[in-house]
Design a protein around this motif. Structure first.
Motif, short mmCIF file in Angstrom:
data_model
loop_
_atom_site.label_atom_id
_atom_site.label_comp_id
_atom_site.label_asym_id
_atom_site.label_seq_id
_atom_site.Cartn_x
_atom_site.Cartn_y
_atom_site.Cartn_z
N GLN A 143 0.82 -1.21 0.00
CA GLN A 143 0.00 0.00 0.00
C GLN A 143 0.85 1.26 0.00
O GLN A 143 0.32 2.36 0.07
CB GLN A 143 -0.92 0.01 1.23
N TYR A 811 -7.73 6.54 2.11
CA TYR A 811 -6.46 6.07 2.67
C TYR A 811 -5.52 7.24 2.94
O TYR A 811 -4.72 7.19 3.86
CB TYR A 811 -5.81 5.07 1.70
N PHE A 909 -3.81 4.17 7.54
CA PHE A 909 -4.00 5.36 6.72
C PHE A 909 -2.67 6.06 6.57
O PHE A 909 -1.69 5.79 7.29
CB PHE A 909 -5.06 6.29 7.31
#
Length: 945
Positions: A143, A811, A909
């Protein structure tokens, strides 16, 4: 007087020079100068007529011009004064060449070669064609975005050599990088390891020191290379470049983007005018659009609509349009099916070939003789007849000179065809393999070559066997069986003479196919090393001829049952069959037996013995019978109504107890179960430290209880996701669970009433593990051993309160702005409860440390978790919201747990700074250690920086 003498001498010298220049040949023009393509014709134009018309437009191997380094190829006189050289293959990359004109240039005329300077030229030097900067993710599970620059070179380059000469600057400051590509390639991926994530555009300058050599090239780059490219903000998706190409069948449009894109709804966001059907594929650096409907003569308008999303979070803000044109296609010649060999003369005899931008082709067919088939198949491609200086001729002494080239056959046909005159089939052309063979009496196959009339290097070749004999061969220990069938009709072919040749090109055996198209060949000298079967040749009396080489037609048989039936000492083959494969107890089994010898003849009236075996292997019945004159017999075996069910065996023996065949027969009752099994648990749900009792009852259908029956019980525990319908957007999934769940197995027998019970405990270690599901499988076996199973399921609640955390779906969050996380706590019935929750906010920092590995020290990137918030809050009802304000950019994680519990629910996040933000504490992607990454299911080790 003296002055007059001097003038006469000078005049004579001028006259001699003029006469001498008239007898000299000079080069007027050539394209073999400066930079030339790696594959293309070299044309030389002279100031004199050097050859006659008989030598025009024919490819020749005479060395009119010598090249240094040597280049293999052919010469052709386009006119009496213009000579073309066409190379056989690509020239070496980044290499300097010299062409020297030899005296053979004037071998057909009375002129002499003039004092011409050496002709110098070179193939293109290595250069950086383009660079594309984008944001990417290391793998599907990652991510964290990372900056990447895709470098496209003219030739393949060694990544290790490039790494030594490469430097990268971002916004004027030197940047750390890592070369991802591990093997030589035209496209090299470079990751910017310490690039900070921010909502801004980055100006990147790529510098490559001089001396970079291409793979297989001689010269390195003479000057340093610099290339500037812009890396767009990770929050905006932009189109960097659009490239289009066409291979004659399929058009491809490659769209380079500033970050990897997602495939969701792509087809609806892409449009062509005029409309054309297409397919999209997400690539590492953008999109690839393919379609076989593209017309190379048309220009298309490509529209990428706003809304295309990137994997990093960027979105295409505005519609993007671009003109797509494929232009003139690169000339090429290619057989559609290059592996096919056999072509039946009873069909249309068409061979499909793709010819692109080649107006005229030369078709040459060589005949490969029978005794050279093995050698030609072994040595592969090459010239199969004499050409040019290799052609046989009679010398001055009257002796025939056969040249020095290996000759597998002779040229039997040659013609020049205009491409547009060939029939079309889709995007291909059809050549009819129908020509007068002037060497029909010499058997063999053909080698067909299609070559461009003007570009010798554009060619394609293949073997063609013009025959209707199709063959299948099975190699045995002492014999080989060959089946001959018509390729056209698949009918068996009788009277075909089949010969097997060994690897030493010697015949090992020969036979003729019978009426069923089968030839049985006995192999000679099989034990000698050179007599290993390598090829089969088949002939008919009508002149048909075919061959089958083993090295290219062998079938890999490990996945097939090809062992065949083993012969016994009697030489008899027996077949036992029954009217059906399954019977009830009390019925009569009817079986028939047929026995044949190896020649498929009846052995006559001979005695045999039949044995009927129970499922446990014990003999139930045995009796003797005598075959009739047709070699067959029948048997009837009566079964008891109380016969044991299972798989029985009917075995056939000779009178001296040699087993000939075995037939398996199932004896079964036609009912699903003989007993009824019911199970129940004493509790609707369980908690840690609880006990539950499983009750089992087994009853015979229409009879007494199933007493003294064996049973097995197995309890399996698995995690179950807690998902309240009212709070479907909340995450209740627990992280950091390390508890393992073992299977529990029990066995026993039912009592006289057909009952049994088992007690199971829920361990205390399962506490705070969410919801678990216990599956208890109970199996009871009837008197024949047939199992009857039942399953009971129970939920295990390991905690009284379940915590959930919600988010807004994003995010990325900006710095110094409030982020709201709704939280809720519910009981097992999904009702909110008032309780306390433990909230922890973690920030992931990455630091480079020096660690020891064996006897070496190396830098490695390690993650360090830093706690930002650690507090207990009150959670009540449905309106609890926890607010957090990130102060520094980086990767965060918020956790919610029961106070004192190690398990928790979480949400990750990322927080970023605005334009120009440059904090030393911002998140860094540091890859100075060894990193294993996965791209397209292939693992690579990036190595060290």
């Amino acid at each position: 007087m003296r002055t007059a003498f001097r003038l006469a001498v000078v005049s004579l010298l001028f006259l001699l020079a003029a006469c001498n220049s008239k007898n000299r040949v000079n080069l007027v023009a050539t394209n073999a100068k400066d930079e030339v393509p790696t594959l293309g014709n070299l044309v030389f134009t002279f100031d004199k007529n050097l050859v006659g018309d008989t030598l025009l437009n024919a490819w020749d191997t005479t060395d009119y011009i010598r090249f240094e380094p040597p280049i293999s190829g052919r010469f052709q006189w386009n006119s009496s004064y213009e000579l073309t050289f066409s190379p056989d293959h690509d020239l070496s990359p980044a290499t300097d060449y010299k062409a020297v004109i030899t005296d053979k240039l004037v071998s057909h005329c009375k002129y002499k070669v003039g004092n011409m300077e050496d002709i110098k030229f070179h193939t293109p030097y290595q250069r950086l064609e383009s660079a594309n900067a984008l944001w990417t993710l290391l793998d599907e599970n990652s991510q964290t975005p990372i900056g990447q620059v895709e470098l496209s070179f003219f030739y393949k380059v060694d990544p290790a050599q490039l790494k030594e000469k490469l430097s990268v600057e971002v916004d004027g400051a030197k940047a750390d990088f890592n070369v991802l590509t591990t093997q030589a390639d035209n496209h090299i991926a470079v990751n910017l390891t310490n690039l900070k994530i921010a909502d801004k555009d980055y100006n990147i300058k790529v510098s490559i020191a001089s001396g970079l050599q291409p793979e297989g090239g001689k010269n390195g780059t003479k000057e340093a290379i610099e290339y500037k490219v812009t890396l767009q903000s990770p929050y905006i998706l932009t189109i960097n470049e659009v490239q289009a190409e066409h291979d004659g069948n399929t058009g491809t449009v490659h769209i380079l983007t500033s970050q990897q894109v997602t495939s969701d709804g792509l087809d609806k966001l892409i449009q062509f005018e005029p409309a054309v059907s297409f397919k999209t594929h997400v690539s590492q650096d953008g999109l690839i659009i393919t379609s076989d409907k593209f017309d190379v003569t048309k220009e298309y308008k490509l529209m990428l609509k706003a809304g295309i999303k990137g994997r990093i979070g960027g979105v295409l803000k505005e519609n993007y349009t671009h003109s797509v044109a494929f232009g003139q296609l690169e000339p090429s010649i290619k057989f559609t099916n290059s592996k096919g060999v056999y072509l039946t003369p009873k069909g249309a005899k068409n061979i499909e070939v793709q010819i692109i931008n080649v107006p005229q082709v030369q078709v040459t067919i060589y005949k490969i003789y029978e005794n050279n088939l093995l050698a030609s198949n072994r040595y592969g491609d090459g010239d199969y007849g004499y050409e040019g200086s290799g052609e046989n001729y009679v010398d001055e002494s009257g002796e025939r000179n056969y040249g020095n080239e290996l000759q597998f056959g002779d040229k039997v046909y040659e013609t020049t065809i205009t491409t547009k005159d060939l029939p079309k089939k889709g995007n291909s052309r059809l050549f009819k393999f129908d020509f007068p063979d002037k060497l029909k009496e010499y058997k063999g196959l053909y080698r067909m070559t299609i070559r461009s009339q003007n570009q010798y290097y554009l060619n394609e070749s293949r073997f063609v066997s013009l025959s209707d004999i199709g063959m299948i061969a099975k190699d045995g220990r002492d014999k080989m069986y060959v089946f001959a069938n018509s390729i056209k009709s698949a009918e068996s072919m009788s009277g075909v003479t089949v010969t097997v040749y060994g690897i030493n090109n010697q015949a090992m055996g020969s036979a003729m196919t019978n009426n069923e198209g089968v030839a049985e060949i006995e192999m000679k000298h099989r034990d000698l090393s050179g007599f290993k079967p390598a090829m089969i040749i088949a002939k008919t009396s009508g002149g048909d001829f075919n061959y089958m080489p083993f090295n290219t037609t062998r079938v890999e048989t490990s996945r097939f049952e090809v062992g065949g039936k083993r012969a016994n000492s009697t030489g008899l083959d027996a077949f036992v069959y029954s009217e059906r494969d399954m019977y009830r107890p009390g019925e009569t089994v009817h079986a028939s037996v047929i026995i044949r010898d190896q020649k498929w003849k009846s052995p006559g009236e001979i005695p045999v013995r039949l044995t009927f075996l129970l499922p446990n292997g014990q003999e139930l019945k045995s009796f003797k019978k005598t075959l009739n004159d047709e070699g067959s017999m029948e048997a009837a075996i009566e079964l008891s109504p109380a016969a044991v069910t299972g798989s029985y065996s009917l075995q056939l023996y000779t009178s001296n107890d040699v087993l000939l065949a075995t037939k398996y027969i199932m004896i079964e009752e036609f009912m699903p179960d003989r007993i009824r099994v019911t199970t129940s648990l004493d509790k609707p749900f369980l908690k840690p430290k609880d006990k539950t009792t499983l009750s089992i009852n087994a009853m015979n259908f229409f009879g007494p209880p199933a007493a003294d029956r064996n049973y097995e019980v197995e309890m399996q525990i698995n995690r179950k996701y807690f998902s309240p319908k009212k709070y479907s957007s909340f995450n209740f999934s627990l992280a950091n669970l390390n508890t393992s769940y073992e299977k529990i197995e029990r066995t026993g027998t039912t009592d006289d009433k057909g009952n049994a019970s088992e007690v199971f405990d829920v361990p205390a270690t399962y506490i705070n593990s969410g919801i678990l599901q216990g599956d208890i499988f109970a199996t009871v076996f009837d008197e024949s051993g047939r199992p009857v199973s039942r399953r009971s399921t129970v939920d295990i609640y390991t905690q009284d309160v379940f915590y959930g955390i919600d988010h807004d779906g994003y995010y990325y969050y900006p710095l110094n702005q409030t982020i709201r996380f709704p939280m809720v706590a519910v009981d097992k019935d999904e009702k909110p409860v008032n309780t306390q929750g433990h909230v922890i906010v973690i920030k992931h920092d990455y630091k480079t440390v020096l660690s020891r590995s064996n006897e070496y020290f190396r830098y490695q990137s390690q993650r360090e978790d830093r706690t930002i918030v650690d507090q207990v809050i009150n959670i009540g009802g449905e309106n609890t919201v926890y607010s957090f304000i990130p102060k520094t950019p980086g990767d965060y994680e918020i956790r919610l747990a029961k106070p004192g519990s190690d398990s928790y629910v979480m949400w990750s996040f990322y927080s970023y700074g605005g334009y120009g933000y440059n904090s030393n504490t911002s998140f860094e992607v540091n890859t100075e250690g060894n990193i294993d990454i996965s791209l397209d299911k292939t693992s690579y080790n990036v190595g060290e920086t």
